[in-house]
Enzyme design. Structure first.
Site, PDB file in Angstrom:
ATOM      1  N   SER A  43       0.697  -1.071   0.075  1.00  0.00           N
ATOM      2  CA  SER A  43      -0.037  -0.116   0.025  1.00  0.00           C
ATOM      3  C   SER A  43       0.817   1.389   0.001  1.00  0.00           C
ATOM      4  CB  SER A  43      -0.847  -0.081   1.078  1.00  0.00           C
ATOM      5  OG  SER A  43      -0.225   0.202   2.328  1.00  0.00           O
ATOM      6  N   ASP A  44       0.329   2.213  -0.652  1.00  0.00           N
ATOM      7  CA  ASP A  44       0.987   3.685  -0.076  1.00  0.00           C
ATOM      8  C   ASP A  44       0.862   3.578   1.008  1.00  0.00           C
ATOM      9  OD1 ASP A  44       2.182   5.899  -0.669  1.00  0.00           O
ATOM     10  OD2 ASP A  44       0.626   6.674  -2.436  1.00  0.00           O
ATOM     11  N   ALA A  45       1.648   4.873   1.685  1.00  0.00           N
ATOM     12  CA  ALA A  45       1.829   5.191   3.004  1.00  0.00           C
ATOM     13  C   ALA A  45       0.424   5.496   3.506  1.00  0.00           C
ATOM     14  CB  ALA A  45       2.930   6.044   3.464  1.00  0.00           C
TER      15      ALA A  45
END
Length: 474
Positions: A43-45
């Protein structure tokens, strides 16, 4: 996928009403099914936790279940650990299958194994530090920086004549931190060569300081605090205090060169009107000063091209070269068309624009087959002459337009480009291969199709300055 990528990041926005990090359609049906990806999805942060913020789930537990069942393998966190805190109980309760969890773990372990982390989990930090800022790395940084600078305007002031008395101005003239830009990573300001260090010229701040100089070179633009993630602007112009400086320097009566550093297409109408020459670039990194020196002195002939369309006024945005037509295409002299009544139709600088210290002339565009079958490869040929007095590199840009299609198509699309070095006074026939399979589009059913019919083939120095021919695909 074809290059063998091993990880893909899921974004934090939504698409068609589904947060990407929780979309089974995207992460499983498309990514793993249609594209055949078998690596790990991270996942993106914070984007896993943001599924709940979207209003798509009501709890961290529901978020973890949604994300892992969608096809997410690794959660990159911002203090909220939905996987770590909830997956064990979700599996125990039968809401996430052991097979789903095993598949996610397996993909991560396979990646670590292939990277050699089980054999050598701890890297040599000192060895890593010793691999940074090497002479060969800086040489590559300098080369890429020189090629990234775009010449937007030039009345003959550039390149600077030998013996010219020049001074620098502006907030970026001697600022190493700003040479590194907004995503600086582990870059150190002291490692960056500034324009002042490279050029060895004094810095002035007002018209009164300019009496002893012939040319003033102003380094202006967007500071790193204005660019990057979370730095949208409603008014994409040069900051007002810098415009005041340019106006002040213009009052000196000296030749004015504006070097603009920016992270987005800016409105440069006033700056270009006040300046005798204008250069544009992003943040060029550790060798920025030396790159600017090479361009300003004429040691390197600029060859950069714009990768955005630059508007004349803020109200023209969004503005892009590959827009679809309207039913009433803009015509200045006809009232009932899609245009502005208080601004030009055209941008200040079109996509692909970039000048050189020489001039290139295009002629005689031909294609190897004007009636190819779908699936054929054709060769587009165009004569490009260096009509100036110095050698130069030109990026020949190849655009197409599908004249009639089952869905409305863009006015033009960049399909290929080729950079060539042409000695002064010489002409080259530049050949670019075009696969007719790339002339298609996704139809209403999201299927990629190539349709028969007429296509315009355009070759030129930018998206507005080109010559053309046509083919009929059968």
């Amino acid at each position: 996928m074809d290059a063998g990528v091993r990880t893909v990041m899921s974004a934090f926005h939504d698409l068609n009403g589904e947060p990407c990090t929780g979309s089974k359609y995207l992460l499983t049906d498309v990514l793993r099914g249609k594209l055949g990806f078998n690596g790990a999805v991270i996942s993106d942060a914070g984007s896993c936790d943001q599924i709940k913020i979207h209003g798509f789930t009501e709890s961290d537990r529901d978020t973890a279940k949604t994300a892992i069942n969608a096809g997410l393998d690794v959660e990159m966190c911002f203090g909220i650990f939905t996987f770590q805190d909830n997956l064990e109980q979700l599996v125990a309760d039968g809401e996430v299958s052991e097979e789903t969890l095993d598949n996610a773990v397996r993909r991560v372990l396979e990646l670590k194994y292939d990277l050699g982390l089980f054999q050598n989990p701890y890297k040599d930090i000192e060895k890593a530090k010793a691999a940074v800022n090497l002479p060969e790395s800086r040489a590559l940084a300098l080369e890429s920086a020189k090629k990234s600078i775009v010449l937007l305007k030039n009345d003959g002031t550039l390149p600077l004549n030998k013996g010219v008395r020049a001074a620098l101005a502006g907030p970026f003239a001697d600022n190493g931190r700003e040479m590194l830009g907004c995503w600086q990573g582990l870059g150190e300001a002291e490692d960056a060569v500034t324009p002042a260090e490279a050029l060895g010229m004094p810095i002035v701040s007002s018209s009164e300081d300019c009496a002893d100089f012939d040319v003033i070179i102003a380094f202006i633009g967007e500071p790193s605090s204005m660019t990057g993630e979370g730095k949208s602007r409603t008014n994409n112009v040069i900051p007002e205090e810098q415009l005041e400086l340019i106006r002040e320097l213009k009052n000196s009566g000296k030749k004015l060169v504006s070097v603009i550093i920016g992270g987005r297409p800016l409105v440069l109408t006033e700056v270009c009107g006040l300046s005798d020459a204008v250069l544009f670039s992003g943040a060029l990194g550790c060798e920025a000063g030396n790159a600017y020196k090479a361009i300003l002195s004429g040691e390197y002939n600029p060859c950069g091209k714009l990768v955005n369309t630059f508007p004349t006024v803020v109200g023209q945005a969004p503005l892009f070269y590959n827009e679809n037509n309207t039913g009433k295409p803009p015509v200045e002299e006809f009232f009932w068309t899609s245009k502005y009544i208080d601004a030009p139709i055209k941008p200040l600088f079109p996509f692909g624009f970039g000048l050189s210290y020489t001039n290139f002339e295009y002629s005689n565009i031909t294609v190897s087959d004007t009636n190819p079958k779908i699936g054929d490869k054709i060769t587009v040929s165009v004569n490009v002459k260096n009509a100036g007095e110095c050698d130069g590199e030109e990026t020949v840009q190849l655009y197409i337009r599908d004249v009639v299609a089952s869905v409305t198509r863009p006015k033009k699309e960049l399909k290929r480009y080729k950079k060539v070095l042409i000695p002064a006074g010489e002409m080259q026939t530049v050949e670019i291969e075009l696969d007719t399979n790339t002339l298609g589009f996704h139809n209403r059913s999201l299927e990629y199709v190539v349709e028969k019919g007429d296509f315009r083939i355009m070759a030129g120095t930018n998206s507005e300055d080109y010559i053309e021919t046509k083919i009929t695909l059968r």
